[in-house]
Motif scaffolding. Structure first.
Motif, PDB file in Angstrom:
ATOM      1  N   GLY A  19       0.826  -1.188   0.000  1.00  0.00           N
ATOM      2  CA  GLY A  19       0.000   0.000   0.000  1.00  0.00           C
ATOM      3  C   GLY A  19       0.865   1.244   0.000  1.00  0.00           C
ATOM      4  O   GLY A  19       2.022   1.235   0.331  1.00  0.00           O
ATOM      5  N   GLY A  20       0.319   2.353  -0.406  1.00  0.00           N
ATOM      6  CA  GLY A  20       1.067   3.604  -0.398  1.00  0.00           C
ATOM      7  C   GLY A  20       2.214   3.548  -1.368  1.00  0.00           C
ATOM      8  O   GLY A  20       2.043   3.513  -2.575  1.00  0.00           O
ATOM      9  N   ALA A  21       3.444   3.535  -0.874  1.00  0.00           N
ATOM     10  CA  ALA A  21       4.606   3.522  -1.732  1.00  0.00           C
ATOM     11  C   ALA A  21       4.703   2.256  -2.520  1.00  0.00           C
ATOM     12  O   ALA A  21       5.152   2.243  -3.655  1.00  0.00           O
ATOM     13  CB  ALA A  21       5.854   3.693  -0.878  1.00  0.00           C
ATOM     14  N   GLU A  22       4.290   1.143  -1.951  1.00  0.00           N
ATOM     15  CA  GLU A  22       4.490  -0.131  -2.607  1.00  0.00           C
ATOM     16  C   GLU A  22       3.389  -0.446  -3.605  1.00  0.00           C
ATOM     17  O   GLU A  22       3.439  -1.439  -4.323  1.00  0.00           O
ATOM     18  CB  GLU A  22       4.540  -1.245  -1.554  1.00  0.00           C
ATOM     19  CG  GLU A  22       5.648  -1.047  -0.545  1.00  0.00           C
ATOM     20  CD  GLU A  22       5.246  -0.096   0.554  1.00  0.00           C
ATOM     21  OE1 GLU A  22       4.065  -0.066   0.940  1.00  0.00           O
ATOM     22  OE2 GLU A  22       6.102   0.643   1.029  1.00  0.00           O
ATOM     23  N   VAL A  62       7.619   7.771  -3.823  1.00  0.00           N
ATOM     24  CA  VAL A  62       7.904   6.634  -4.705  1.00  0.00           C
ATOM     25  C   VAL A  62       6.716   6.369  -5.621  1.00  0.00           C
ATOM     26  O   VAL A  62       6.871   6.080  -6.813  1.00  0.00           O
ATOM     27  CB  VAL A  62       8.255   5.388  -3.865  1.00  0.00           C
ATOM     28  CG1 VAL A  62       8.356   4.156  -4.749  1.00  0.00           C
ATOM     29  CG2 VAL A  62       9.559   5.608  -3.110  1.00  0.00           C
ATOM     30  N   SER A  63       5.499   6.477  -5.095  1.00  0.00           N
ATOM     31  CA  SER A  63       4.306   6.248  -5.915  1.00  0.00           C
ATOM     32  C   SER A  63       4.218   7.248  -7.061  1.00  0.00           C
ATOM     33  O   SER A  63       3.720   6.917  -8.139  1.00  0.00           O
ATOM     34  CB  SER A  63       3.057   6.347  -5.044  1.00  0.00           C
ATOM     35  OG  SER A  63       3.011   5.312  -4.089  1.00  0.00           O
ATOM     36  N   ALA A  64       4.697   8.478  -6.832  1.00  0.00           N
ATOM     37  CA  ALA A  64       4.641   9.484  -7.886  1.00  0.00           C
ATOM     38  C   ALA A  64       5.485   9.091  -9.092  1.00  0.00           C
ATOM     39  O   ALA A  64       5.222   9.549 -10.215  1.00  0.00           O
ATOM     40  CB  ALA A  64       5.101  10.832  -7.342  1.00  0.00           C
ATOM     41  N   GLY A  99       0.290   5.684 -12.570  1.00  0.00           N
ATOM     42  CA  GLY A  99      -0.980   5.273 -11.992  1.00  0.00           C
ATOM     43  C   GLY A  99      -0.958   4.950 -10.522  1.00  0.00           C
ATOM     44  O   GLY A  99      -2.010   4.681  -9.936  1.00  0.00           O
ATOM     45  N   ALA A 100       0.204   4.968  -9.869  1.00  0.00           N
ATOM     46  CA  ALA A 100       0.280   4.541  -8.469  1.00  0.00           C
ATOM     47  C   ALA A 100      -0.402   5.539  -7.530  1.00  0.00           C
ATOM     48  O   ALA A 100      -1.043   5.142  -6.556  1.00  0.00           O
ATOM     49  CB  ALA A 100       1.728   4.334  -8.047  1.00  0.00           C
TER      50      ALA A 100
END
Length: 341
Positions: A158-161, A272-274, A278-279
């Motif tokens: 979740g989040g970053a992962e 990291v998601s940025a 699509g994250a």
């Protein structure tokens, strides 16, 4: 010659003492009692005000987004709402959460008749130096745990992962825009959650109960529930986060340690998601973490707590409030004196 005694001046009564002067020193979770004006119903009234204010803030942000969407001629979805894309929707969600902080301050001031700064710490303010040290402690620990989780097989942290369909590069324009959004809004979003859960809820329950655990445990469960229902492991991880943040808040006498951990965790996770296409638009949260990721995260949380508590003891961070040291409320203005003309 006999001296004539001077006329006696009228004796004015001494001003009434500040109500807090009669209140004994208080730990963080009992700060709702700091002014001596506590009544059993005040925490309930404040909580109702907080919930109503949070709903109102969300509606205001939604309305502002619709007005801006109409002005900018954004496309609409099947329900007639303007669409801003994954980055824009994330910004709206973060802004809605960030604006909860002034609502919490208002609840403390209006419903409990106490300084809003007592939500921050036992000193009546946010201790910026101590917050900075907590940020420094959290950074390498969160970086290490995040790096390990990204290397785990089938990580669903979740989040970053959250990859929501792969690890395709988002591209420089979307990455820089998403990263800027995260850097601007996440510190306010994370601190708002701390003020609501570790601040308001702990002190609302603490107004009735002397034991800090009676105040710490419920907010941890509510904090986990607020992130949605994913895996049992993810829910357990969020409960542990809430418990660790709650214990640090009470033991250090303020929200700085919890805010430092929360801000660093969310900044790195969403940063990291940025970078992943699509994250940021993914609906996955920390509630969706798998067993292996939770094990890594719990170890990080316990390590952070141990270091912060040791550092707080070494630097003698105060965890108890002396109500008499807080500024007294401003005296009521005297009624006007009308002089006949």
């Amino acid at each position: 010659m006999t001296a004539t005694p001077s006329p006696a001046y009228p004796a004015y009564p001494a001003p009434p003492p500040h109500p807090a002067s009669a209140v004994p020193p208080l730990p963080y979770h009992r700060l709702a009692l700091v002014t001596g004006r506590h009544r059993w119903w005040r925490p309930l009234a404040g909580t109702a005000l907080l919930l109503a204010g949070a709903v109102a803030v969300s509606l205001v942000v939604l309305l502002a987004g619709e007005i801006a969407g109409a002005i900018l001629d954004r496309p609409v979805d099947k329900d007639g709402f303007h669409v801003w894309g994954g980055i824009g929707e994330t910004g709206v969600a973060l802004l809605s959460l960030a604006l909860i902080t002034p609502v919490v301050f208002t609840a403390a001031h209006w419903a409990q008749r106490r300084p809003a700064g007592t939500l921050s710490s036992v000193t009546g303010r946010l201790r910026w130096g101590w917050l900075g040290r907590c940020l420094v402690v959290a950074l390498p620990l969160v970086v290490a745990s995040l790096g390990i989780m990204l290397l785990l097989p089938e990580s669903a942290g979740g989040g970053a992962e959250s990859t929501a369909g792969g690890t395709e590069w988002a591209g420089w324009p979307d990455f820089l825009l998403g990263l800027a959004l995260v850097c601007v809004l996440v510190p306010f979003q994370a601190s708002a959650e701390e003020y609501a859960f570790r601040g308001w809820l702990i002190q609302a329950v603490g107004a009735w109960c002397r034991s800090p655990w009676v105040a710490i445990v419920p907010q941890a469960l509510l904090f986990a529930s607020a992130h949605g229902w994913g895996t049992p492991w993810g829910f357990a991880d969020l409960v542990v986060f809430g418990l660790v943040a709650g214990v640090l808040t009470v033991r250090t006498g303020g929200l700085e340690a919890a805010i430092g951990l929360h801000v660093v965790n969310n900044l790195l996770a969403m940063g990291v998601s940025a970078a992943i296409a699509g994250a940021l638009a993914s609906e996955e949260t920390a509630a969706d973490m798998d067993r292996m990721s939770v094990g890594v995260d719990v170890l990080m949380l316990l390590g952070y707590a141990a270091i912060v508590l040791r550092l707080a003891a070494r630097r003698r961070i105060t965890a108890v409030c002396d109500p008499a040291s807080l500024p007294a409320p401003a005296p009521a203005p005297a009624p006007p004196v009308w002089v006949p003309r």
